[in-house]
Every structure is written in C-alpha cells, then in structure tokens.
Design a protein around this motif. Structure first.
Motif: not given
Length: 60
Positions: A1-20
């Motif tokens: 698994m590369n570094e970018e695909s690891k989930c830190s699971c810290k969400h950017i508050k106020g940012i909504v992303c619909n790009v699944k």
C-alpha cells in the motif's frame, strides 16, 4: 500500500468531497488529505475550478 492511500482518518473540517474514487475520500464524503489545493489560478467561475489534490484510487 502506498503512502497516499493510507487513511489518517483526520477529516478536513468543512470540506465535502463527493469523489469516491479519490484516495483521500472517506466515509460520508469527508476528505482526509492533509491539505487541499484548488486551481487553476486563471479560473473566473466555480465551473472552471478543480481540486488539484485529487489522486485516483488504484485497484489491487
């Protein structure tokens, strides 16, 4: 698994992303990137902007 695909699971508050299919997309349309960049600098309407931070998920 590369570094970018690891989930830190810290969400950017106020940012909504619909790009699944973005590596930073997480449950309930949250963004887990450490920061986001929007461009291009020449945009004059919202339709001309894009998320420069987007990275596609890779299968496998």
């Amino acid at each position: 698994m590369n570094e970018e695909s690891k989930c830190s699971c810290k969400h950017i508050k106020g940012i909504v992303c619909n790009v699944k299919n973005c590596v930073y997309h997480h449950e309930q349309n949250a963004c887990t990137a450490s920061e986001i960049a929007v461009g291009p600098t020449s945009a004059s309407t919202s339709a001309e902007t894009l998320c420069v931070t987007f990275r596609p998920k890779t299968e496998g």
